[in-house]
Design a protein around this motif. Sequence first.
Motif, short mmCIF file in Angstrom:
data_model
loop_
_atom_site.label_atom_id
_atom_site.label_comp_id
_atom_site.label_asym_id
_atom_site.label_seq_id
_atom_site.Cartn_x
_atom_site.Cartn_y
_atom_site.Cartn_z
N ARG A 74 19.43 26.35 -49.95
CA ARG A 74 19.86 25.47 -48.86
C ARG A 74 19.26 24.10 -49.13
N ALA A 75 20.05 23.06 -48.87
CA ALA A 75 19.61 21.69 -49.13
C ALA A 75 20.21 20.77 -48.08
N GLU A 76 19.59 19.62 -47.89
CA GLU A 76 20.07 18.66 -46.90
C GLU A 76 19.82 17.24 -47.38
N SER A 77 20.58 16.32 -46.82
CA SER A 77 20.41 14.90 -47.15
C SER A 77 19.11 14.39 -46.53
N PRO A 78 18.56 13.28 -47.05
CA PRO A 78 17.29 12.76 -46.50
C PRO A 78 17.33 12.52 -45.00
N ASP A 79 18.51 12.11 -44.47
CA ASP A 79 18.59 11.87 -43.02
C ASP A 79 19.03 13.12 -42.25
N ARG A 80 19.20 14.25 -42.97
CA ARG A 80 19.53 15.56 -42.40
C ARG A 80 20.90 15.60 -41.75
#
Length: 568
Positions: free
Chosen positions: A505-511
Amino acid sequence: MSWQNESTRKEIETLVARNDEEELERRMRTRIEFAAVDQDSGGEWKPGLCAYVMKNVKDAASRGVVVGHDHRHNSEKWAQLTAAAFVAQGVKVYLHRGNVHTPLVPFSVKAVNAACGVMITASHNPKQDNGYKVYWENAVQIISPHDKGISDSIKANLIPVTWDVDGLQTSPLCVDRTEEMKKAYFQCLNSLCTTRALNSTTPLRFVNTSMHGVSHAFMTEAFKLFDFPLFTPVQEQQTPDPEFPTVKFPNPEEKGALDLAMSTGDRIGANYVLAQDPDSDRFSAAERGPDGKWINFTGDQLGVLFASTVLHKYKAAEKPINKLAMVASTVSSKMVESMAAIEGFKFVECLTGFKFIGNTALNLVEEGYEVPFGYEEAIGYMFGSEIRDKDGVAASMMFAELVASLHREGKTASSHLQELYRRYGYFQTSNSYFICNDPPTIDKIFARIRNYDGEGTSQTPSYPKTIAGLNVTSVRDLTIGYDTTNPPSYKPTLPLSSGHMIQFRAESPDRSTKITLTTRTSGTEPKIKYYLEGSGNDKEQVAKLLPRVVEELASEWMQAKENALGRP
């Protein structure tokens, strides 16, 4: 489907293609290695199953076993041979007469309290395949330890106990309750109908394809039961035909598989296409849009539509939301997980396959939950409590009632899906695979992923930390048993996989944007499969992200060029 060797496989395929049952049986009598294995179905055709059941299930002989078959080449004969093997050992057999759909077997196992069930089918596999599914006494497909136990028992009982099927018709141990079980099945299906009074007045027109399989008779009866105006069948695919002459692969998910159904829909002005796979345990659908173009729903989109409908009915019944649970495979969409977090019901994921979904549902019931729905992205859907397996007929009827209800509100399935996106977030999938015929290369690829920066150890793997500009937030490796979300033991709560399987699972820096990426090997094909889903509030942002993730997965993680990986 796999065979002892390539030359044997080709010989068998030739005999099946010629429908030369006499020669096929002669060779099977003299060469045991011709027995086939269906890896995905969880079973093997050999008499060792009988020995294992009698050893491990109390009163197995008197409780009996259920045996059914579909329309594929030799399915009826192999069902009779299976029945004969049990009867020869003094075990009662409930042998379904004629072609039946797969869900009738687990339903019957539960209804008669049988020791196990066997369904002779290759589901949606190519025409040259056959195999069978084994259900345990709990009416769910077998899992550990029974899968290995049955395999070991087969190896210890390689010589067939009988080839005589002529006595089945007169044997007191071979019982025919086919029509009784069908009637009981439809009574069970009838309990799922909630809008019967309105169904008969819907102006919606449905096309149904049986994909050359067994579902037409079951779907006809189901439409009558639910008081819907009868659907229009795809005549070219209506009659069971083991040659599947109009499709390359008899799988509603395959590109082009619904073309004839859509053409039929265009001709009669249909609103929706319904489709079942050949043994009628899977379901797919398409909607004709305002511009006349057809919208094919993915397995995950249908799963979300069904989950929201089940939730709506549950809440309308004023049942306690904290006692509701739903189940999905770990490679299916996380949108139901999002729905559960917002609405307050329990969501549980499990390994891929309905043998795990069904058993997980039973475990939740023992914990006090009601589990009216479960699904997997490969267009399999479970409804109610009587059949803990996927059921294409039940899914078809649930979809028909859903779209009929939506139509009365001026909505369609696709427009309702957009409403669900606005409430629970937008989710989009991008699933595919890499082709690799060299197992050592596959092992090397996954070993590199587990030690991506060269600083990992056997105790503490070191996985990639970013992909396509996203930060990896969790890793669950079901091959070596490592899960970053479960400290301090880091042991996964799900069972380990027999092949390679890692979920990131991964997300962008701003979520604002997230992904779930699962890579796993196939048990039956030379493939490294990947299941990718992006989610967020911005549809366009998610759509642009997914190709970038796939590109980095291919070029950096898999090193597709260096490892000579094929692409579909």
